[in-house]
Design an enzyme around this catalytic site. Structure first.
Site, mmCIF file in Angstrom:
data_model
loop_
_atom_site.group_PDB
_atom_site.id
_atom_site.type_symbol
_atom_site.label_atom_id
_atom_site.label_comp_id
_atom_site.label_asym_id
_atom_site.label_seq_id
_atom_site.Cartn_x
_atom_site.Cartn_y
_atom_site.Cartn_z
ATOM 1 N N TYR A 64 -8.759 3.918 -14.367
ATOM 2 C CA TYR A 64 -8.566 4.444 -15.719
ATOM 3 C C TYR A 64 -8.270 3.371 -16.772
ATOM 4 C CZ TYR A 64 -8.928 9.363 -14.267
ATOM 5 O OH TYR A 64 -9.383 10.577 -13.804
ATOM 6 N N SER A 95 -2.810 5.045 -13.802
ATOM 7 C CA SER A 95 -3.829 4.754 -14.834
ATOM 8 C C SER A 95 -4.229 3.283 -14.942
ATOM 9 C CB SER A 95 -3.395 5.248 -16.234
ATOM 10 O OG SER A 95 -3.467 6.662 -16.322
ATOM 11 N N THR A 96 -3.601 2.395 -14.172
ATOM 12 C CA THR A 96 -3.885 0.956 -14.363
ATOM 13 C C THR A 96 -5.059 0.449 -13.536
ATOM 14 O OG1 THR A 96 -2.359 0.243 -12.635
ATOM 15 C CG2 THR A 96 -1.455 0.493 -14.879
ATOM 16 N N ASP A 147 -5.930 7.523 -4.832
ATOM 17 C CA ASP A 147 -6.345 8.875 -4.460
ATOM 18 C C ASP A 147 -7.171 8.852 -3.167
ATOM 19 O OD1 ASP A 147 -6.624 11.591 -4.809
ATOM 20 O OD2 ASP A 147 -8.085 11.455 -6.442
ATOM 21 N N ASP A 179 0.865 -1.188 0.000
ATOM 22 C CA ASP A 179 0.000 0.000 0.000
ATOM 23 C C ASP A 179 0.897 1.233 0.000
ATOM 24 O OD1 ASP A 179 -1.605 2.153 0.743
ATOM 25 O OD2 ASP A 179 -2.798 0.964 2.155
ATOM 26 N N ILE A 180 0.723 2.082 -0.974
ATOM 27 C CA ILE A 180 1.617 3.231 -1.111
ATOM 28 C C ILE A 180 1.506 4.192 0.088
ATOM 29 C CG2 ILE A 180 0.077 4.779 -2.426
ATOM 30 C CD1 ILE A 180 2.601 5.297 -4.259
ATOM 31 N N ASN A 214 -7.237 12.770 -10.159
ATOM 32 C CA ASN A 214 -7.980 13.205 -11.346
ATOM 33 C C ASN A 214 -7.868 14.723 -11.409
ATOM 34 O OD1 ASN A 214 -10.319 14.506 -9.992
ATOM 35 N ND2 ASN A 214 -10.643 12.423 -9.252
HETATM 36 N N1 AR6 Z 1 -1.372 1.541 -2.913
HETATM 37 C C1 AR6 Z 1 -0.774 1.173 -4.075
HETATM 38 N N2 AR6 Z 1 -1.474 0.916 -5.210
HETATM 39 C C2 AR6 Z 1 -2.819 1.015 -5.141
HETATM 40 C C3 AR6 Z 1 -3.507 1.395 -3.972
HETATM 41 C C4 AR6 Z 1 -2.727 1.662 -2.815
HETATM 42 N N3 AR6 Z 1 -3.286 2.019 -1.642
HETATM 43 N N4 AR6 Z 1 -4.856 1.411 -4.242
HETATM 44 C C5 AR6 Z 1 -4.994 1.057 -5.551
HETATM 45 N N5 AR6 Z 1 -3.770 0.804 -6.086
HETATM 46 P P1 AR6 Z 1 -6.230 3.886 -9.384
HETATM 47 P P2 AR6 Z 1 -6.013 5.346 -11.928
HETATM 48 C C6 AR6 Z 1 -3.409 0.434 -7.466
HETATM 49 O O1 AR6 Z 1 -7.607 3.444 -9.714
HETATM 50 O O2 AR6 Z 1 -6.240 4.101 -12.710
HETATM 51 C C7 AR6 Z 1 -9.363 7.755 -8.681
HETATM 52 O O3 AR6 Z 1 -10.742 7.823 -8.466
HETATM 53 C C8 AR6 Z 1 -4.495 -0.093 -8.345
HETATM 54 O O4 AR6 Z 1 -4.655 -1.491 -8.158
HETATM 55 O O5 AR6 Z 1 -5.934 4.360 -8.000
HETATM 56 O O6 AR6 Z 1 -4.921 6.282 -12.349
HETATM 57 C C9 AR6 Z 1 -8.795 9.096 -9.086
HETATM 58 O O7 AR6 Z 1 -9.418 10.164 -8.393
HETATM 59 C C10 AR6 Z 1 -3.968 0.240 -9.740
HETATM 60 O O8 AR6 Z 1 -3.042 -0.747 -10.194
HETATM 61 O O9 AR6 Z 1 -5.742 5.087 -10.369
HETATM 62 C C11 AR6 Z 1 -9.079 9.146 -10.558
HETATM 63 O O10 AR6 Z 1 -10.417 9.520 -10.790
HETATM 64 C C12 AR6 Z 1 -3.181 1.525 -9.521
HETATM 65 O O11 AR6 Z 1 -2.975 1.620 -8.112
HETATM 66 C C13 AR6 Z 1 -8.889 7.704 -10.990
HETATM 67 O O12 AR6 Z 1 -9.126 6.919 -9.812
HETATM 68 C C14 AR6 Z 1 -3.884 2.779 -10.004
HETATM 69 O O13 AR6 Z 1 -5.283 2.661 -9.752
HETATM 70 C C15 AR6 Z 1 -7.478 7.436 -11.443
HETATM 71 O O14 AR6 Z 1 -7.395 6.127 -11.947
#
Ligand code: AR6
Length: 178
Positions: free
Chosen positions: A131, A127-128, A39, A15-16, A29
C-alpha cells in the site's frame, strides 16, 4: 489500574507469523480473502480455518467487504496465537491525507483485541508494503496511536518489523514517542 503509559511497547525484527502472542494483526484488504505480504504469510502459515472464517464474515456482516480503517477478528488457525485481527490499511496518497484511517487501523485493532481479552498484541507496519505508505510516517502514526490507545487488558504491544529499515524507523519513532 494500568494507564496507557504503562503498556509496554516493544520492537522485534522478524516474521509476524512466528510470534507467540494472543493477537496477531493482519494487514489485510477489504475482501478479507487473502493477498500478498503479511496477509499471504498469515493465511499460508495459519491454514484454511482463517480463510473459512473470513468467508463467513463476508457472507454475514461484511457483504461489501471490511471498510478501510476497521478491524475484525477470526481464529488464528495453526498460528501460535489465539486470534487474528484483520484490519484494512489505507493506500498511500500524496494528494490526500489518509493518516486518520491509518491511525484508525491501530485503534480499532486494539479495541477488538481488548474486547477479546487479549494481553499481548503483535502488529506489522500496516500500509507500508504493497500500500506504499512511507515507513517513517507510518512508524510515527503507529507508535503515537498505540501509546494513546492501548488499554487493559492489553499489556504488551509488539511491533514486528520485517527488515532493518522498518526496525530503525520504529526505533526512532518510539524514542521520540511518535
Ligand atoms: N512479518 C512481518 N512484516 C511483514 C511480513 C511478515 N511476514 N511480510 C511483509 N511484512 P504488506 P500493506 C511487512 O504489503 O502495505 C496484501 O496483498 C512489509 O515489509 O503486507 O498494508 C493485502 O491483502 C511492510 O513493511 O501490507 C493487501 O492487499 C509491512 O509488513 C495489501 O497487501 C506491510 O506490508 C496490504 O498492503
Amino acid at each position: 489500574m494500568r494507564t496507557p503509559e504503562t503498556v509496554s511497547v516493544t520492537l522485534v525484527r522478524g516474521d509476524i507469523t512466528e510470534q507467540t502472542v494472543d493477537v496477531i494483526v493482519n494487514a489485510a484488504n477489504s475482501s478479507l480473502l487473502g493477498g500478498g505480504g503479511v496477509d499471504g504469510a498469515i493465511h499460508r502459515r495459519g491454514g484454511v480455518d482463517i480463510l473459512r472464517e473470513c468467508r463467513e464474515l463476508r457472507a454475514s456482516h461484511y457483504g461489501k467487504g471490511l471498510p478501510t480503517g476497521r478491524a475484525v477478528a477470526t481464529t488464528a488457525g495453526r498460528l501460535d496465537a489465539r486470534w487474528v485481527v484483520h484490519t484494512v490499511g489505507p493506500v498511500w496518497s500524496g494528494a490526500e491525507d489518509r493518516s486518520a484511517l491509518l491511525a484508525s487501523c491501530y485503534r480499532e485493532s486494539l479495541r477488538v483485541a481488548a474486547e477479546l481479552g487479549a494481553r499481548t498484541v503483535a502488529f506489522p507496519a500496516i500500509s507500508t508494503g504493497i500500500y506504499g505508505w512511507p515507513m517513517d510516517d507510518g512508524a510515527r502514526i503507529a507508535v503515537r496511536t498505540v501509546l494513546a490507545e492501548a488499554v487493559p487488558p492489553v499489556e504488551e504491544v509488539r511491533f514486528v518489523l520485517f527488515d532493518a529499515h522498518a526496525y530503525e524507523e520504529f526505533r526512532e519513532a518510539l524514542a521520540g514517542r511518535g
